[in-house]
Structure formats: C-alpha cells, structure tokens
Design an enzyme around this catalytic site. Sequence first.
Site, PDB file in Angstrom:
ATOM      1  CD  GLU A 151      -3.079  -0.442   0.025  1.00  0.00           C
ATOM      2  OE1 GLU A 151      -3.130  -0.083  -1.169  1.00  0.00           O
ATOM      3  OE2 GLU A 151      -3.623  -1.465   0.463  1.00  0.00           O
ATOM      4  CG  HIS A 152      -0.221   4.877   0.620  1.00  0.00           C
ATOM      5  ND1 HIS A 152      -0.641   6.053   0.055  1.00  0.00           N
ATOM      6  CD2 HIS A 152      -1.253   4.426   1.357  1.00  0.00           C
ATOM      7  CE1 HIS A 152      -1.879   6.312   0.446  1.00  0.00           C
ATOM      8  NE2 HIS A 152      -2.284   5.336   1.226  1.00  0.00           N
ATOM      9  CB  THR A 153       4.437   0.467  -2.657  1.00  0.00           C
ATOM     10  OG1 THR A 153       3.285  -0.327  -2.986  1.00  0.00           O
ATOM     11  CG2 THR A 153       4.851   0.165  -1.229  1.00  0.00           C
ATOM     12  CG  ASP A 154       0.308   2.995  -6.600  1.00  0.00           C
ATOM     13  OD1 ASP A 154       0.523   3.812  -5.674  1.00  0.00           O
ATOM     14  OD2 ASP A 154      -0.783   2.948  -7.214  1.00  0.00           O
TER      15      ASP A 154
ATOM     16  CB  SER B  48     -24.888   6.205 -13.187  1.00  0.00           C
ATOM     17  OG  SER B  48     -24.652   5.310 -12.133  1.00  0.00           O
TER      18      SER B  48
ATOM     19  CG  ASP C 117      -6.429   1.950  -7.681  1.00  0.00           C
ATOM     20  OD1 ASP C 117      -5.728   1.123  -7.065  1.00  0.00           O
ATOM     21  OD2 ASP C 117      -6.912   2.956  -7.149  1.00  0.00           O
TER      22      ASP C 117
ATOM     23  N   GLY D  70     -12.414   2.441  -1.448  1.00  0.00           N
ATOM     24  CA  GLY D  70     -11.043   1.952  -1.614  1.00  0.00           C
ATOM     25  C   GLY D  70     -10.980   0.668  -2.421  1.00  0.00           C
ATOM     26  CG  LEU D  71     -13.419  -2.128  -2.227  1.00  0.00           C
ATOM     27  CD1 LEU D  71     -14.719  -2.882  -2.001  1.00  0.00           C
ATOM     28  CD2 LEU D  71     -12.230  -2.992  -1.798  1.00  0.00           C
ATOM     29  CB  SER D  72     -10.407   0.219  -7.917  1.00  0.00           C
ATOM     30  OG  SER D  72      -9.124   0.362  -7.496  1.00  0.00           O
TER      31      SER D  72
HETATM   32  C1  GLA Z   1      -5.373   4.548  -4.096  1.00  0.00           C
HETATM   33  C2  GLA Z   1      -4.636   4.937  -5.372  1.00  0.00           C
HETATM   34  C3  GLA Z   1      -3.591   3.902  -5.751  1.00  0.00           C
HETATM   35  C4  GLA Z   1      -2.687   3.550  -4.568  1.00  0.00           C
HETATM   36  C5  GLA Z   1      -3.515   3.277  -3.299  1.00  0.00           C
HETATM   37  C6  GLA Z   1      -2.647   3.127  -2.090  1.00  0.00           C
HETATM   38  O1  GLA Z   1      -6.144   3.394  -4.327  1.00  0.00           O
HETATM   39  O2  GLA Z   1      -5.547   5.103  -6.436  1.00  0.00           O
HETATM   40  O3  GLA Z   1      -2.844   4.349  -6.848  1.00  0.00           O
HETATM   41  O4  GLA Z   1      -1.742   4.544  -4.353  1.00  0.00           O
HETATM   42  O5  GLA Z   1      -4.448   4.300  -3.048  1.00  0.00           O
HETATM   43  O6  GLA Z   1      -1.856   1.996  -2.187  1.00  0.00           O
END
Ligand code: GLA
Length: 390
Positions: A35-38, A69, A173, A125-127
């Site tokens: 997490e928070h590495t990308d 929608s 994501d 947080g599930l994109s």
């Molecule tokens: C969000 C961002 C991702 C990533 C995560 C944390 O989902 O869209 O790019 O940075 O937070 O890992």
Amino acid sequence: METKFFSEKFFEKYGNRKINPVLFFSPGRVNLIGEHTDYNGGYVFPCTLNYGTYLLIRKTNSNTLRFSSVNFSNDEETEISELFINKGSNWINYPLGVINEFLKKGIKVCGLDFFYYGDVPDGAGLSSSASIEMVTAVALNDLFGAGFDMLELVHMSQRAENEFVGMNCGIMDQFSVGFGKKDHAIFLNCDNLGYEMVPLNLKNHSLIITNTNKKRGLTDSKYNERRSECEKAVELLKPFRPVKNLSRLSVEEIPLLEEHITDPVILRRARHVLSENQRVLDAVKALKDNNIQAFGSLMNQSHDSLKNDYEVTGIELDTLVYEGRELPGVTGTRMTGAGFGGCTVSIVKNEYTTEFITRLAEIYTRQTGITPDFYLPETGNGAGKKDITS
Ligand code: GLA
C-alpha cells in the site's frame, strides 16, 4: 443486476429499441498487500473482484453525449467539444476525463448514450473510480476501433484521474482493473510495469472485505500530501544517495534514511515504503509456498506500518483491524486502498467467517456507532466486452 433488466432500464431512459447497446464490464480490485508503494515505484499485489462497473453504450446520430447511472441520481448531457473541462464534484468527470484522452489522441467521437451500473461500493477503496474509467476506455476503444492496447488504456485512464479529476493516484488501480485475472493476484512492479500472475489459492481461508462506511473526508488531499512527503524524502537523500524513487532503496537501507533524514515525519513515510516493498516480496513468496499463516502475518505488519509510519488509518480502520485480529480464525487483516476510511481486507479460516462477521459487526458498531458492511468476493477477470445475452 440481471443484464436483461439493465438493458430494459437503458431503453426506458434513452428509447429507440431498434438499436441495441453494447455491454462492457470492468471489475473493482482489492489490494492484498503493497500500500502506498505504487507512486513510489514499488511493488503491489492486488486482485480483481467479481464486483465492478457495467456499461451499456450506443452510438447515436447526434453530437450529444448522454450520461446516466443507476447509482447516481443526476443525469448529464453535453455537446461534444474540443476538450471537456472538469464539472466539479460529479461522477461524470471520470468518463469525461477518459473521453478527453481519446480526443487528444485524435479519435473522433460521435454522439453516445452511456448507461452505467456499479456494484462496487463508491469511495470504499475498491477502485470504483478506476473501474468507471477503464470500462469507458475499453468501450470507446472497441466502438471507435481505436486499437489501443490494454496498457495504453490503463495509462489513459490514469491520466484522466490525475489530470482531469485531480487525484494524483499511482497506477495500481487502473492496471489491475485492466489486467486482472480470475483466481489470480497480480504481482506488479510499478517502476517498470513488469508483472506476474500468481494463483490465489488461500486453501481453507476466505477473503473478507469489511467496509468501515466512514463518510469520505479529506482522502484526496491527504493522499496527495503523502505523495509529496515521499518526494521530499527522495529530495533529502539526493546529496547522499540520489535515487529516482524510494523503491530503488532496499529494506537494508533503512539505516541510511535514519542517518540522513532528520525530519521524523518524512523519515517515517520513507521507512514505510521500504519495509512495505519487502513485505510484498515476502508475501508473494509465502503465497507461492502455500504458507497462508506467513501471508497473514505480513498483512498484519503492513497495517501496523500504515498506522504508525504512514499514518493513513484512523479510528474506524484500526477498530476493525485490531478487534478483528482478536477473533478466532483470523490469519491476517489490514486496511486496503488509500486509507483514512474505506475497507479492510481479511483472511479468515472458512469455518470462522460467520462468527467473524457477526462479532466484528457488533464490536465495531458499539465502538464507532457505524454499521459496517461485509463482502465475501470472488476474484474476476479484467475489463472487457460482455455478451449481452448472458
Ligand atoms: C489509491 C490509489 C492507488 C494507490 C492506493 C494506495 O487506491 O488510487 O494508486 O496509491 O491508493 O496503495
């Protein structure tokens, strides 16, 4: 939602039953670890879900784009222009940002009717955002024969989010939503975009996602702040160890950070990135070795680091995680996604899943006053066209 019911809604909205729309789907994702590495050029390990965003889309003879929608009450209509501008806090920004990317690449877009339906909870947080972007991107690519490959569509969707929506996200994501594969997790190196599909065999365990249902607050601004803090760390290290990004340093180099970064906040942020990258490497190995216990324990460590060093958790996520860890059959549990709210992901022994859900819901509601939601997702495939009759 039944496809038949969804198309019926489409016709109710837009009429003209003589021309059928085309159906596309794009999943959401859950990040297992990393997490928070990308955006630091590091490793991530997400998998795509069988939840996602459906899009029914149809070309028209007009010069109008119509958006609707099932999930949002506001419909929008806009004439096709040179380039679109941001419409404030409105879900239409996601498709508009993607359409802009197509226009910028010289793809001529004609009038279109868009009808979306998503079963990924919004802002959890599930994109859900990447899912809307990618379903729009694959649909336009197909409808206009644009011929972009999946990686290009991923980059276009990320740019839509960064430049049009204004959220400075990394690539995890959009990449996972585009490339996901059922029964697999994606081990992705965000520095060079090399990746490996790792079979996701959790043996006698289930994946459970728990939604804090915390109202979305300052996530985007806090997220952008974390990004700048990491850039600051790279800057501070420059005279001693110039690197392109923090992930060029290994976990053994944490003492180097401690020696040269005197600001304690920046030091903690950088330390999280280095240690989290190592945890992803270890977690992928653990999964390949069928060592679910080790995998779970790395998930736990990941959460601790996100809480203490990266400071992106908060009372809701921490309550779910630390209370959850005390429950029987819980092998690992951590926050997933950007943090500050959103969801946790847990690996729980099959025979304990019901107890986990009942007891954690009770504890969480008692402590926070909020009712959580639980999902037991299956993994799913990446974005693409769907058979409308299925
Ligand atoms: C969000 C961002 C991702 C990533 C995560 C944390 O989902 O869209 O790019 O940075 O937070 O890992």
